[in-house]
Scaffold this motif. Structure first.
Motif, short mmCIF file in Angstrom:
data_model
loop_
_atom_site.label_atom_id
_atom_site.label_comp_id
_atom_site.label_asym_id
_atom_site.label_seq_id
_atom_site.Cartn_x
_atom_site.Cartn_y
_atom_site.Cartn_z
N VAL A 251 110.04 -56.38 -4.69
CA VAL A 251 109.43 -57.42 -5.52
C VAL A 251 107.91 -57.39 -5.35
CG1 VAL A 251 109.16 -59.93 -5.80
CG2 VAL A 251 111.45 -58.92 -5.63
N LYS A 252 107.46 -57.20 -4.13
CA LYS A 252 106.03 -57.13 -3.87
C LYS A 252 105.42 -55.86 -4.45
CE LYS A 252 102.22 -58.49 -1.78
NZ LYS A 252 101.52 -59.75 -2.14
N GLU A 253 106.09 -54.72 -4.28
CA GLU A 253 105.55 -53.45 -4.76
C GLU A 253 105.41 -53.44 -6.28
OE1 GLU A 253 104.31 -51.13 -3.03
OE2 GLU A 253 104.95 -51.75 -1.05
N PHE A 254 106.37 -54.05 -6.96
CA PHE A 254 106.31 -54.10 -8.43
C PHE A 254 105.52 -55.29 -8.94
CE2 PHE A 254 110.24 -51.47 -8.03
CZ PHE A 254 109.80 -50.38 -8.79
N ASN A 255 104.99 -56.10 -7.99
CA ASN A 255 104.24 -57.29 -8.38
C ASN A 255 105.06 -58.18 -9.32
OD1 ASN A 255 101.92 -58.94 -8.26
ND2 ASN A 255 101.17 -58.12 -10.22
N ALA A 256 106.34 -58.32 -9.00
CA ALA A 256 107.26 -59.06 -9.85
C ALA A 256 107.17 -60.56 -9.58
CB ALA A 256 108.69 -58.58 -9.61
N ASN A 257 107.64 -61.33 -10.52
CA ASN A 257 107.66 -62.78 -10.38
C ASN A 257 108.59 -63.19 -9.23
OD1 ASN A 257 108.75 -65.63 -11.05
ND2 ASN A 257 107.01 -65.39 -12.45
N GLN A 258 108.19 -64.24 -8.49
CA GLN A 258 109.01 -64.70 -7.36
C GLN A 258 110.38 -65.22 -7.80
OE1 GLN A 258 108.02 -64.50 -3.92
NE2 GLN A 258 106.68 -63.09 -5.04
#
Length: 304
Positions: A251-258
Motif C-alpha cells: 500500500v505504501k509502495e503504490f501510494n494507495a489510499n489507506q
C-alpha cells in the motif's frame, strides 16, 4: 492512544496503575491483556530492563491486592500478570538492545514453540487433555437447544487434536501484538511514523522459510496431528505477520489510499480462518520472492 502512552510514561506508578487495571479488566474484555503487556514493554523499550522489571514487580504486588479484594486469593491475578508480563519484558529488552523487529519476532516464535513442547513433555495424552477441557467448557456455554449434543461433541473431537499448536500460535500472536502496540506507542511519543516503517520492512529469516515446510511435510505423514504439525502452526502465525507487513508495504509502495488497509482488515476478520491461511501463504511467498523489493525496483513511489 498518544494521551494514554504519555500518561504511562509520566512515572512508574502511572505505568503500574495502567498495567494492573488493564490486567483486571482483561478478565471481562480479553484483548485488554494485550494492552496490559504493552505497558510493561513500553517502559522497558524507553527506560530499560531495570525499570520494566520494577514496573512488573510493583504491578504484581498491586494485582495481589486486587486478587485478595475480588476473589479472596492474592495469587490468582498475580500469576496471570506474571504470565502476561515476564515474556514481554524479555522480548522488549531484546528489541531495545538489538533494534531488530525481525529478531524479536523470531524469539517470540521460539517461545510459542516452547509452550507446545512443554505440553508434550508434561502431558501423557495432549489431545485427551484438551478434549476434557473443551468438553467441560462447551457444555457450559452451548445451549443444547441450539447446538445438539452430537454436534458439540463432534466439534470438540475436531478441535482437540489441534489445541496444543493453537495455544502456541495464539500466545505467539498475543506477544507480537503487545510488542507492536508498545512500539507504536513509543513511536507516537518519540518517533512519529517510525513503527509504520519498521512494520513495512518486516521479513523473517530463511531458517523459518525452510523449517515450516519441513514441519508440514513431517506432519502430513501422520494420520493425527503430532508435534510437527503443532509447531507448524506457530510458523504459519509468524508468516501471517509477514503477510500483514507485506500488505502494508505494498500500500505504501503504490501510494494507495489507506482505505485499502481498512478493507484488508475487514476481509481478514470476516474471512477467518481461510483468510489467515491466505495471508500466511502470501507472507511465506514474500519470504522467497520479496515482493516489496520487486515493486520498489520498478521505480520511485508517487508523491503524497
Amino acid at each position: 492512544m498518544k494521551a494514554l502512552a504519555a500518561f504511562i510514561m509520566k512515572g512508574r506508578m502511572q505505568a503500574v496503575m495502567v498495567a494492573s487495571v488493564f490486567t483486571v479488566l482483561a478478565l471481562l474484555i480479553t484483548p485488554l491483556g494485550i494492552a496490559s503487556s504493552a505497558v510493561v514493554a513500553l517502559v522497558t523499550l524507553r527506560r530499560g530492563f531495570r525499570e520494566g522489571l520494577l514496573v512488573m514487580f510493583f504491578g504484581l504486588a498491586a494485582l495481589m491486592g486486587f486478587g485478595m479484594l475480588l476473589f479472596g486469593q492474592p495469587l490468582s491475578l498475580a500469576v496471570a500478570g506474571g504470565l502476561l508480563w515476564l515474556p514481554m519484558l524479555i522480548l522488549a529488552e531484546v528489541l531495545r538492545s538489538t533494534r531488530s523487529l525481525k529478531l524479536v519476532i523470531e524469539v517470540a516464535v521460539v517461545l510459542g514453540a516452547l509452550l507446545i513442547g512443554v505440553q508434550y513433555l508434561m502431558l501423557d495424552d495432549v489431545a485427551g487433555f484438551w478434549t476434557g477441557i473443551l468438553e467441560e467448557y462447551s457444555a457450559q456455554i452451548m445451549d443444547p437447544n441450539v447446538v445438539s449434543d452430537a454436534d458439540r461433541k463432534a466439534m470438540v473431537t475436531e478441535m482437540a487434536p489441534w489445541m496444543a499448536g493453537g495455544m502456541g500460535a495464539a500466545w505467539f500472536l498475543q506477544l507480537a501484538l503487545s510488542l507492536f502496540l508498545a512500539r507504536s506507542w513509543q513511536a507516537l511519543l518519540y518517533n512519529p511514523g517510525g513503527f509504520g516503517e519498521e512494520l513495512r520492512q518486516l521479513r523473517l529469516g530463511y531458517w523459518l522459510l525452510i523449517l515450516v515446510p519441513v514441519l508440514l511435510v513431517l506432519g502430513s505423514l501422520s494420520d493425527t496431528p503430532g508435534l510437527a504439525s503443532q509447531l507448524a502452526l506457530v510458523g504459519m502465525a509468524a508468516f501471517f505477520l509477514q503477510g500483514v507487513a507485506l500488505v502494508h508495504g505494498l500500500v505504501k509502495e503504490f501510494n494507495a489510499n489507506q482505505g485499502w488497509l481498512i478493507g484488508f482488515y475487514i476481509l481478514l476478520v470476516i474471512g477467518m480462518p481461510a483468510s489467515f491461511t491466505a495471508v500466511s501463504a502470501a507472507g511465506f511467498a514474500d519470504g522467497w520472492l520479496n515482493f516489496r523489493a520487486r515493486v520498489r525496483a520498478r521505480g520511485p513511489r508517487g508523491g503524497g
